[in-house]
Design a protein around this motif. Structure first.
Motif, mmCIF file in Angstrom:
data_model
loop_
_atom_site.group_PDB
_atom_site.id
_atom_site.type_symbol
_atom_site.label_atom_id
_atom_site.label_comp_id
_atom_site.label_asym_id
_atom_site.label_seq_id
_atom_site.Cartn_x
_atom_site.Cartn_y
_atom_site.Cartn_z
ATOM 1 N N VAL A 48 43.285 48.444 48.601
ATOM 2 C CA VAL A 48 44.012 47.174 48.538
ATOM 3 C C VAL A 48 43.259 46.174 47.677
ATOM 4 O O VAL A 48 43.850 45.488 46.821
ATOM 5 N N ALA A 49 41.946 46.074 47.857
ATOM 6 C CA ALA A 49 41.149 45.130 47.065
ATOM 7 C C ALA A 49 41.212 45.469 45.585
ATOM 8 O O ALA A 49 41.350 44.573 44.732
ATOM 9 N N ALA A 50 41.138 46.765 45.261
ATOM 10 C CA ALA A 50 41.215 47.183 43.861
ATOM 11 C C ALA A 50 42.578 46.861 43.265
ATOM 12 O O ALA A 50 42.680 46.386 42.126
ATOM 13 N N ALA A 51 43.645 47.109 44.029
ATOM 14 C CA ALA A 51 45.000 46.842 43.536
ATOM 15 C C ALA A 51 45.228 45.350 43.320
ATOM 16 O O ALA A 51 45.878 44.939 42.339
ATOM 17 N N MET A 52 44.695 44.512 44.222
ATOM 18 C CA MET A 52 44.851 43.076 44.075
ATOM 19 C C MET A 52 44.079 42.560 42.852
ATOM 20 O O MET A 52 44.548 41.677 42.126
ATOM 21 N N THR A 53 42.907 43.118 42.626
ATOM 22 C CA THR A 53 42.135 42.743 41.435
ATOM 23 C C THR A 53 42.881 43.126 40.170
ATOM 24 O O THR A 53 42.935 42.350 39.197
ATOM 25 N N PHE A 54 43.469 44.322 40.179
ATOM 26 C CA PHE A 54 44.243 44.780 39.037
ATOM 27 C C PHE A 54 45.428 43.849 38.781
ATOM 28 O O PHE A 54 45.685 43.438 37.642
ATOM 29 N N ARG A 55 46.155 43.496 39.840
ATOM 30 C CA ARG A 55 47.323 42.624 39.674
ATOM 31 C C ARG A 55 46.922 41.235 39.187
ATOM 32 O O ARG A 55 47.615 40.635 38.350
ATOM 33 N N ASP A 56 45.818 40.721 39.696
ATOM 34 C CA ASP A 56 45.358 39.411 39.246
ATOM 35 C C ASP A 56 45.012 39.427 37.760
ATOM 36 O O ASP A 56 45.245 38.439 37.043
ATOM 37 N N LYS A 57 44.465 40.540 37.291
ATOM 38 C CA LYS A 57 44.027 40.622 35.890
ATOM 39 C C LYS A 57 45.166 40.924 34.938
ATOM 40 O O LYS A 57 45.245 40.339 33.848
ATOM 41 N N TYR A 58 46.077 41.830 35.346
ATOM 42 C CA TYR A 58 47.103 42.296 34.419
ATOM 43 C C TYR A 58 48.516 41.836 34.762
ATOM 44 O O TYR A 58 49.450 42.063 33.979
ATOM 45 N N GLY A 59 48.712 41.204 35.908
ATOM 46 C CA GLY A 59 50.019 40.654 36.251
ATOM 47 C C GLY A 59 50.971 41.628 36.924
ATOM 48 O O GLY A 59 52.088 41.227 37.286
ATOM 49 N N ARG A 60 50.594 42.868 37.071
ATOM 50 C CA ARG A 60 51.433 43.873 37.722
ATOM 51 C C ARG A 60 50.541 44.813 38.537
ATOM 52 O O ARG A 60 49.339 44.906 38.300
ATOM 53 N N LEU A 61 51.152 45.508 39.472
ATOM 54 C CA LEU A 61 50.421 46.492 40.255
ATOM 55 C C LEU A 61 50.082 47.706 39.399
ATOM 56 O O LEU A 61 50.852 48.057 38.482
#
Length: 271
Positions: free
Chosen positions: A48-61
């Motif tokens: 979950v933490a990795a996915a949230m970091t990814f979404r924050d950086k790239y705007g999508r899951l």
């Protein structure tokens, strides 16, 4: 001369020592079980933490990002067609394929699953360890569709993996008809050479599931964030309510008379 044998005091001391040893063993076993359950939940938290970091950086899951190839490179074809989606990622390369950007980790995009690209995107971004193919395994006879450590992350036990997918879109036959969401689930997915499937969702006993659910959620199989399916549709296995779907009976509890690993483990609404 003293008769051979123990005095009452000596016997009492021996019994106290035995009691302390037994208590220590039971306490140690309890601590080990607690550590195992904590580690199991921590595996989900890491994803979950990795996915949230990814979404924050790239705007999508991850897996769902429709412009992933702009950053990580095109694996094959156009990046969004069947040619790309069915091409496994190469170890050491970040090249990948795109998702459709709708916010759902879907089970079918073009002719492949976003759930596998989910982990490949996370690895390409350096947010999780390992390399993942991004595609289903050999599908002949439904063998090796999911393989822990190959196209999904391996869990805390060898051969067990963590999957991510949108569950419960429509219909009473859906596992989570009233809980549509991106879901993480824990299952047994070893590398197989034969068999009907590479996935066994029943992975934990009702007693351990109750303990896990009580520690991290509400202790009930059909409500909250941590859910488990009821059984096989005709008998009460994991829970006191028969049937597989939907699991959300408010009165259902874990069936502690069942000592087998008949419970599935799902975390819903994770992102």
């Amino acid at each position: 001369m003293r008769n051979a044998g123990f005095t009452l005091v000596e016997l009492a001391i021996v019994l106290v020592i035995i009691g302390l040893l037994v208590g220590g063993v039971l306490t140690g076993a309890d601590l080990i079980k607690s550590a195992q359950l904590y580690a199991l939940n921590q595996g989900k938290e890491d994803i979950v933490a990795a996915a949230m970091t990814f979404r924050d950086k790239y705007g999508r899951l991850p897996g769902d990002w429709m412009h992933a190839t702009d950053t990580f490179g095109i694996l094959a074809g156009t990046g969004s067609d069947a040619t790309c989606q069915n091409t496994p990622a190469t170890a050491g390369s970040t090249a990948t394929c795109n998702g459709n950007g709708d916010g759902q980790i879907l089970t079918s995009v073009v002719s492949q699953d976003e759930l596998f690209r989910f982990y490949q995107h996370l690895a390409a971004a350096g947010l999780i360890k390992g390399t993942y193919t991004g595609v289903s395994g050999t599908t002949s006879g439904y063998v090796n569709i999911q393989v822990a450590g190959v196209n999904i992350p391996e869990g805390r036990q060898t051969g067990y993996g963590l999957g991510t997918m949108w569950w419960g879109t429509t219909g009473s036959a859906s596992k989570f008809a009233v809980n549509s969401s991106n879901t993480i689930w824990y299952y047994y997915a070893p590398a197989l050479t034969s068999g009907a499937s590479s996935v066994l969702s029943s992975v934990i006993t009702p007693a351990d599931m109750l303990r896990f659910d009580s520690k991290f959620d509400d202790g009930l199989p059909g409500t909250g964030i941590i859910l488990s399916t009821k059984g096989n549709g005709t008998t009460n296995l994991c829970t006191t309510a028969a049937g597989v779907a939907p699991p959300g009976d408010a009165g259902a509890t874990y069936n502690l008379s069942d000592t087998n690993q008949d419970c599935a483990l799902y975390w819903v609404h994770v992102f």
